[in-house]
Design an enzyme around this catalytic site. Sequence first.
Site, PDB file in Angstrom:
ATOM      1  CG  HIS A   1      65.429 -82.847  80.340  1.00 21.39           C
ATOM      2  ND1 HIS A   1      64.721 -82.287  80.712  1.00 21.39           N
ATOM      3  CD2 HIS A   1      66.054 -83.324  79.349  1.00 21.39           C
ATOM      4  CE1 HIS A   1      63.537 -81.611  79.605  1.00 21.39           C
ATOM      5  NE2 HIS A   1      64.876 -82.394  78.620  1.00 21.39           N
TER       6      HIS A   1
ATOM      7  CG  ASP B   1      65.956 -84.125  74.650  1.00 19.22           C
ATOM      8  OD1 ASP B   1      65.732 -83.218  73.693  1.00 19.22           O
ATOM      9  OD2 ASP B   1      64.901 -83.823  76.217  1.00 19.22           O
TER      10      ASP B   1
ATOM     11  CG  ASP C   1      62.424 -82.102  71.432  1.00 19.29           C
ATOM     12  OD1 ASP C   1      62.834 -83.293  72.165  1.00 19.29           O
ATOM     13  OD2 ASP C   1      61.811 -81.631  71.750  1.00 19.29           O
TER      14      ASP C   1
ATOM     15  CD  GLU D   1      62.799 -78.412  73.963  1.00 19.00           C
ATOM     16  OE1 GLU D   1      61.854 -78.651  73.917  1.00 19.00           O
ATOM     17  OE2 GLU D   1      64.018 -78.498  74.333  1.00 19.00           O
ATOM     18  CD  GLU D   2      66.316 -79.879  76.479  1.00 19.82           C
ATOM     19  OE1 GLU D   2      65.645 -80.261  77.444  1.00 19.82           O
ATOM     20  OE2 GLU D   2      66.315 -81.107  75.878  1.00 19.82           O
TER      21      GLU D   2
ATOM     22  CG  HIS E   1      65.624 -79.543  70.733  1.00 18.95           C
ATOM     23  ND1 HIS E   1      67.448 -79.586  71.884  1.00 18.95           N
ATOM     24  CD2 HIS E   1      64.628 -80.342  71.358  1.00 18.95           C
ATOM     25  CE1 HIS E   1      66.452 -80.440  72.577  1.00 18.95           C
ATOM     26  NE2 HIS E   1      65.095 -81.122  72.059  1.00 18.95           N
TER      27      HIS E   1
END
Length: 468
Positions: A431, A298, A360, A332-333, A286
């Site tokens: 994140h 990520d 991922d 995606e997030e 993603h």
Amino acid sequence: MAHRAGMTLALPFLMFAAAYSNAQGPALTDGAASHHAWLDAYREPAARLIGEAVSSTFAWQRLALLTDTIGNRLSGSAALDRAIEWAVDEMKRDGLENVHAERVMVPRWVRGAESAEIVEPARHAIAMLGLGDSVGTGADGVQGDVVVVHSFEELDAKGPALRGRIVCFNAAYTNYGDTVRFRSTGPSRAARYGAIAVLVRSIGPNGLRTPHTGALQYAADAPKIPAAAIASEDADRIQRMTDRGSRVVVRLRMEAHAEPDAPSANVIGEIRGREKPDEIVVVSGHLDSWDVGAGATDDGGGCVVTWEALRLMKKLNLRPRRTVRVVLWTNEENGGRGGVAYRDQHRAELSRHVLMLESDSGVFRPLGFAFSGSDSTREAVRAIATLLSGLGADQISPGGGGADITPSVQEAHLPAMSLDVDGSKYFLIHHTAADTIDKIDPIEMAKCAAAVAVMAYVVADLPGRLGE
Ligand SMILES: [Zn+2]
């Protein structure tokens, strides 16, 4: 540009590449695999794909370019739009076919300025990140006494005592699956008891005062209250103060807000199949990320290593029987709209998808793949993975899948796969502002690309459909 940063790595790279080019192919370590005579035809192309991948730092350089010149890429942001345009241009430059972007409307959440501080018993700034999709606090902020809880049971037991308070979920991180619920559902659970804001101990192992963002999910039946992740050190400090019997007062300011849905896109490129172009192997990552760090692990890395599978095939003039399609997903997030849009836009051909793969979990040292599918498809995948034993990437574990491929996989009951890597660093940087390219090793990343390339190529080229 592609060579400067790689200079210090030149010697180990050359030695590594030579080891591959001198071998006939990765040695078989699994006696059972020798029953698969069909596999012999793939030793030579597999060795070429691996040799090409590990003899350069191309994948790492491409990811460095993306993350340095475009940076993080939250859904609806100008940066994600630039990344989509860049990926389309670069895929065309690579010589991929049918390169295009498929429009998807995505939610747009904007963080804005934010801060938190302990104001009593003494002033301390808190290292914080608002949770994705959180509401803001209003210009004046929110101030209140903090109540610390460590479980939902404790929250429920305190119940009415939480009215007008700021709830701090301070559960020790064990693993992501066990603790992410405090981030996702904690805010609404606290809001039902009248809490005015929520602080969540970051969902990740203790780092160096680094908060981890991520999405919350508001329940429809609870007031929406602002919520933020705080660094483990700050949660520990609040805990110590509370344990001493101090009254702890925190002030939280967040400008976070939602804006109207924005146009975005999934990016697609292909190597068209030479015999059965309508049958498709999807490899994917993603392209969107959170709005802190650079979205390197990520999931910029997943995008680049799956895209590499096609670039390597093109470079080596390897055209499999079936089409290999790379998809760089959007959103995606904080929404998953890209995966849903693909399912809807490709419904007519979903049943002709032979395999869907999503990477991922980072692009650290590859271990192999996680796979979900029938026994016969698993058997074939296990055999193919023996071609990766020289990379140490020949494990096939259960539970393959990914957030973006799930809608299509569930709808059409497709075999699903994810790249499996050494996961020891992933949740430390997940994140956070520390999700940057320097955490990724060029050689490990090249091996990830090699593993995906070999798996995708062989599955796409098998004489019969995977497992048949
Ligand atoms: Zn991700």
